[in-house]
Write a protein that holds these residues in place. Structure first.
Motif, PDB file in Angstrom:
ATOM      1  N   MET A 165       0.849  -1.164   0.000  1.00 19.21           N
ATOM      2  CA  MET A 165       0.000   0.000   0.000  1.00 19.21           C
ATOM      3  C   MET A 165       0.899   1.231   0.000  1.00 19.21           C
ATOM      4  N   THR A 166       0.604   2.146  -0.897  1.00 25.47           N
ATOM      5  CA  THR A 166       1.414   3.347  -0.985  1.00 25.47           C
ATOM      6  C   THR A 166       0.995   4.357   0.077  1.00 25.47           C
ATOM      7  N   LYS A 167       1.849   5.334   0.264  1.00 22.79           N
ATOM      8  CA  LYS A 167       1.573   6.391   1.237  1.00 22.79           C
ATOM      9  C   LYS A 167       0.281   7.128   0.876  1.00 22.79           C
ATOM     10  N   GLN A 168       0.099   7.388  -0.397  1.00 18.93           N
ATOM     11  CA  GLN A 168      -1.101   8.101  -0.858  1.00 18.93           C
ATOM     12  C   GLN A 168      -2.358   7.262  -0.611  1.00 18.93           C
ATOM     13  N   GLN A 169      -2.284   5.974  -0.883  1.00 14.62           N
ATOM     14  CA  GLN A 169      -3.437   5.102  -0.640  1.00 14.62           C
ATOM     15  C   GLN A 169      -3.782   5.055   0.846  1.00 14.62           C
ATOM     16  N   LEU A 170      -2.763   5.000   1.681  1.00 12.35           N
ATOM     17  CA  LEU A 170      -2.987   4.980   3.118  1.00 12.35           C
ATOM     18  C   LEU A 170      -3.645   6.270   3.587  1.00 12.35           C
ATOM     19  N   GLN A 171      -3.158   7.394   3.107  1.00 12.10           N
ATOM     20  CA  GLN A 171      -3.747   8.676   3.496  1.00 12.10           C
ATOM     21  C   GLN A 171      -5.195   8.762   3.049  1.00 12.10           C
ATOM     22  N   GLN A 172      -5.489   8.246   1.878  1.00 13.49           N
ATOM     23  CA  GLN A 172      -6.859   8.259   1.371  1.00 13.49           C
ATOM     24  C   GLN A 172      -7.770   7.403   2.252  1.00 13.49           C
ATOM     25  N   LEU A 173      -7.284   6.244   2.652  1.00 14.51           N
ATOM     26  CA  LEU A 173      -8.075   5.372   3.527  1.00 14.51           C
ATOM     27  C   LEU A 173      -8.343   6.027   4.875  1.00 14.51           C
ATOM     28  N   LEU A 174      -7.325   6.657   5.422  1.00 14.37           N
ATOM     29  CA  LEU A 174      -7.453   7.229   6.759  1.00 14.37           C
ATOM     30  C   LEU A 174      -8.309   8.493   6.784  1.00 14.37           C
ATOM     31  N   LYS A 175      -8.572   9.084   5.635  1.00 12.05           N
ATOM     32  CA  LYS A 175      -9.451  10.260   5.587  1.00 12.05           C
ATOM     33  C   LYS A 175     -10.884   9.881   5.934  1.00 12.05           C
ATOM     34  N   ASP A 176     -11.273   8.675   5.585  1.00 12.24           N
ATOM     35  CA  ASP A 176     -12.648   8.225   5.817  1.00 12.24           C
ATOM     36  C   ASP A 176     -12.634   6.808   6.394  1.00 12.24           C
ATOM     37  N   PRO A 177     -12.195   6.667   7.661  1.00 12.43           N
ATOM     38  CA  PRO A 177     -12.048   5.323   8.228  1.00 12.43           C
ATOM     39  C   PRO A 177     -13.371   4.590   8.440  1.00 12.43           C
ATOM     40  N   VAL A 178     -14.476   5.318   8.485  1.00  8.90           N
ATOM     41  CA  VAL A 178     -15.781   4.689   8.709  1.00  8.90           C
ATOM     42  C   VAL A 178     -16.162   3.788   7.546  1.00  8.90           C
ATOM     43  N   ASN A 179     -15.787   4.180   6.348  1.00 13.66           N
ATOM     44  CA  ASN A 179     -16.176   3.430   5.149  1.00 13.66           C
ATOM     45  C   ASN A 179     -15.145   2.380   4.728  1.00 13.66           C
ATOM     46  N   MET A 180     -14.174   2.087   5.587  1.00 11.57           N
ATOM     47  CA  MET A 180     -13.179   1.077   5.238  1.00 11.57           C
ATOM     48  C   MET A 180     -13.790  -0.321   5.314  1.00 11.57           C
ATOM     49  N   THR A 181     -13.353  -1.155   4.424  1.00 12.75           N
ATOM     50  CA  THR A 181     -13.764  -2.558   4.456  1.00 12.75           C
ATOM     51  C   THR A 181     -12.977  -3.276   5.549  1.00 12.75           C
ATOM     52  N   PRO A 182     -13.416  -4.458   5.956  1.00 10.78           N
ATOM     53  CA  PRO A 182     -12.641  -5.215   6.950  1.00 10.78           C
ATOM     54  C   PRO A 182     -11.208  -5.490   6.492  1.00 10.78           C
ATOM     55  N   LEU A 183     -11.037  -5.735   5.209  1.00 10.69           N
ATOM     56  CA  LEU A 183      -9.688  -5.965   4.688  1.00 10.69           C
ATOM     57  C   LEU A 183      -8.831  -4.701   4.815  1.00 10.69           C
ATOM     58  N   GLU A 184      -9.419  -3.554   4.534  1.00 15.17           N
ATOM     59  CA  GLU A 184      -8.683  -2.294   4.657  1.00 15.17           C
ATOM     60  C   GLU A 184      -8.354  -2.007   6.125  1.00 15.17           C
ATOM     61  N   HIS A 185      -9.294  -2.281   7.034  1.00 14.05           N
ATOM     62  CA  HIS A 185      -9.019  -2.132   8.465  1.00 14.05           C
ATOM     63  C   HIS A 185      -7.843  -3.021   8.873  1.00 14.05           C
ATOM     64  N   ALA A 186      -7.835  -4.246   8.388  1.00 12.44           N
ATOM     65  CA  ALA A 186      -6.751  -5.179   8.711  1.00 12.44           C
ATOM     66  C   ALA A 186      -5.417  -4.666   8.163  1.00 12.44           C
ATOM     67  N   GLU A 187      -5.454  -4.135   6.950  1.00 13.22           N
ATOM     68  CA  GLU A 187      -4.221  -3.609   6.337  1.00 13.22           C
ATOM     69  C   GLU A 187      -3.683  -2.427   7.138  1.00 13.22           C
ATOM     70  N   VAL A 188      -4.548  -1.523   7.548  1.00 10.22           N
ATOM     71  CA  VAL A 188      -4.124  -0.383   8.356  1.00 10.22           C
ATOM     72  C   VAL A 188      -3.576  -0.881   9.695  1.00 10.22           C
ATOM     73  N   GLY A 189      -4.232  -1.868  10.284  1.00 12.64           N
ATOM     74  CA  GLY A 189      -3.740  -2.452  11.531  1.00 12.64           C
ATOM     75  C   GLY A 189      -2.356  -3.055  11.382  1.00 12.64           C
TER      76      GLY A 189
END
Length: 96
Positions: free
Chosen positions: A1-25
């Motif tokens: 996951m790139t830095k830009q993708q991570l920043q995009q995910l963290l802007k709206d953490p409510v709408n993250m999928t379980p897989l995205e939550h796991a990746e951020v974790g």
């Protein structure tokens, strides 16, 4: 996951999928692991420098060179810790 993708995910953490939550974790865990590793390296480098400073003869060029190398190692560890702390704050809004 790139830095830009991570920043995009963290802007709206409510709408993250379980897989995205796991990746951020996993990414947070990797950062915390790096913090622990770099902190341990810094403590070791600082102890080595402090011990050497206490027992080495600064008038001896060889011992002075060893002391300067130990100081450089300690400063490198400080820099690494600062970089990781900054990344934690920027990416995850965590102050370390």
């Amino acid at each position: 996951m790139t830095k830009q993708q991570l920043q995009q995910l963290l802007k709206d953490p409510v709408n993250m999928t379980p897989l995205e939550h796991a990746e951020v974790g996993r990414m947070k865990q990797a950062y915390f692991s790096a913090v622990a590793h770099e902190t341990e390296a810094y403590v070791s480098a600082k102890e080595a420098y402090d011990d050497a400073k206490e027992f080495m003869d600064l008038q001896d060029p060889g011992e002075r060179e060893v002391l300067m190398q130990l100081l450089k190692n300690m400063r490198d560890c400080e820099r690494n810790m600062t970089i990781i702390a900054t990344e934690l704050e920027v990416h995850f809004d965590i102050s370390a």
